[in-house]
Design a protein around this motif. Sequence first.
Motif, short mmCIF file in Angstrom:
data_model
loop_
_atom_site.label_atom_id
_atom_site.label_comp_id
_atom_site.label_asym_id
_atom_site.label_seq_id
_atom_site.Cartn_x
_atom_site.Cartn_y
_atom_site.Cartn_z
N TYR A 48 0.82 -1.23 0.00
CA TYR A 48 0.00 0.00 0.00
C TYR A 48 0.85 1.28 0.00
O TYR A 48 0.75 2.11 0.92
CB TYR A 48 -0.95 0.01 1.20
N GLU A 50 0.50 3.84 -1.71
CA GLU A 50 -0.33 5.04 -1.82
C GLU A 50 -0.74 5.58 -0.47
O GLU A 50 -0.94 6.79 -0.29
CB GLU A 50 -1.57 4.75 -2.69
N ARG A 51 -0.84 4.70 0.54
CA ARG A 51 -1.20 5.16 1.88
C ARG A 51 -0.08 5.98 2.51
O ARG A 51 -0.33 7.01 3.14
CB ARG A 51 -1.55 3.96 2.76
N TRP A 52 1.17 5.52 2.32
CA TRP A 52 2.30 6.28 2.83
C TRP A 52 2.39 7.63 2.13
O TRP A 52 2.66 8.66 2.77
CB TRP A 52 3.61 5.50 2.63
N MET A 54 -0.06 9.34 0.67
CA MET A 54 -1.17 10.20 1.07
C MET A 54 -0.93 10.80 2.45
O MET A 54 -1.13 12.01 2.68
CB MET A 54 -2.49 9.40 1.07
N ALA A 55 -0.47 9.97 3.38
CA ALA A 55 -0.20 10.47 4.73
C ALA A 55 0.91 11.52 4.72
O ALA A 55 0.84 12.53 5.43
CB ALA A 55 0.18 9.31 5.64
N GLN A 228 7.12 12.85 8.65
CA GLN A 228 7.02 12.89 7.19
C GLN A 228 8.25 12.27 6.53
O GLN A 228 8.13 11.55 5.53
CB GLN A 228 6.86 14.34 6.72
N MET A 231 7.92 8.62 6.77
CA MET A 231 6.94 8.13 5.80
C MET A 231 7.53 8.07 4.39
O MET A 231 7.24 7.15 3.62
CB MET A 231 5.70 9.02 5.80
N ARG A 234 9.60 4.97 4.27
CA ARG A 234 8.76 3.77 4.17
C ARG A 234 8.10 3.67 2.80
O ARG A 234 7.89 2.56 2.30
CB ARG A 234 7.70 3.79 5.27
N LEU A 235 7.76 4.80 2.21
CA LEU A 235 7.17 4.80 0.88
C LEU A 235 8.10 4.15 -0.13
O LEU A 235 7.65 3.47 -1.05
CB LEU A 235 6.88 6.25 0.45
#
Length: 320
Positions: A48, A50-52, A54-55, A228, A231, A234-235
């Motif tokens: 996922y 896209e979740r990272w 978006m956050a 951020q 994230m 992680r992305l």
Amino acid sequence: MSLKLAKKIVVWGKIVVFAGLVIYIGYVLRQQRFDWTVVQRQLQTVAYPERWAMALFLLTPVNWGFEALKWQILLRRVENVTFWAAYKGVLAGVALGFALPAQLGDTAGRVLSLRMNRAGAVGASLVSGGMQFYVALVFGAVAWGHHLMVAPDRATSGGQLLLVILSLLSGLGVVFGLVRRPVIGWLEKRPVAGRFAKYWTVAGQYDNREIVLALGAAATRYLVFSIQFYMALRLLGINLPVPISASGIGLVFLAKTITPAFNLLSDLGVREAASLWVFAPFGIPAPVLLTATLTLWLANVLTPVLVGLIWVWKLKLTAE
């Protein structure tokens, strides 16, 4: 030393620093050639993504919101403004800082967004920047101490000395906070400094409550920025232990804070070079790490700059 000569030294110093950063990044990329297939393979390992992403982007207005809150708190001694007005001033400063020398552009955008007492606002802007610098220094000292434990090859005598220096500077910040009013009062009486007193005497007018509130906003913004960064890592599938990630992020922010940059564009090179050096012991491919830091820059710098351009057009050069 004349003022003109001092300016030349500062400019050439920045040129040398920027050239050194570009050379270092180029050297690393020659050792590990930038290969988009490496980045693509890394992205495929992320669940996922896209979740990272978006956050990461959703936290951008929160990040700058805490900067606006700090600015609003510090402006109360100069001019009462709403949170939204402070937010617009901050974004205008970010946009101008993209083209002008970063601190000059940031201060100009904030000050020109006000209608009265712009001289006092210059001092408030310097205090705001100083607080964010101090927060990065304190967290950076802790980060460097942890980094020396997880990367023992860097725990040399020089590394230990740097830890002592960072710790001493952090302590001196507390001392200055306690004696700031007598120091500022003494400076006001000096012939040279006194001529510019209207620009910085506001620094001695803040009470302890205002200082604590503004520092709290600065620290919270720092934590949001750090989240951020995590994230963004992680992305791109960079999944280091949280303590190692946290100390690495703290060191990148410390380097970004203390390294002179022409503007927010050249600031990008500082972040990249620092990240490559800090995370080098952990075997992260350079293309992946550079993509993560570029993604963070797009979210936290370029996006606010584009939004801030709206408010730059509405700035007035003359005060009421």
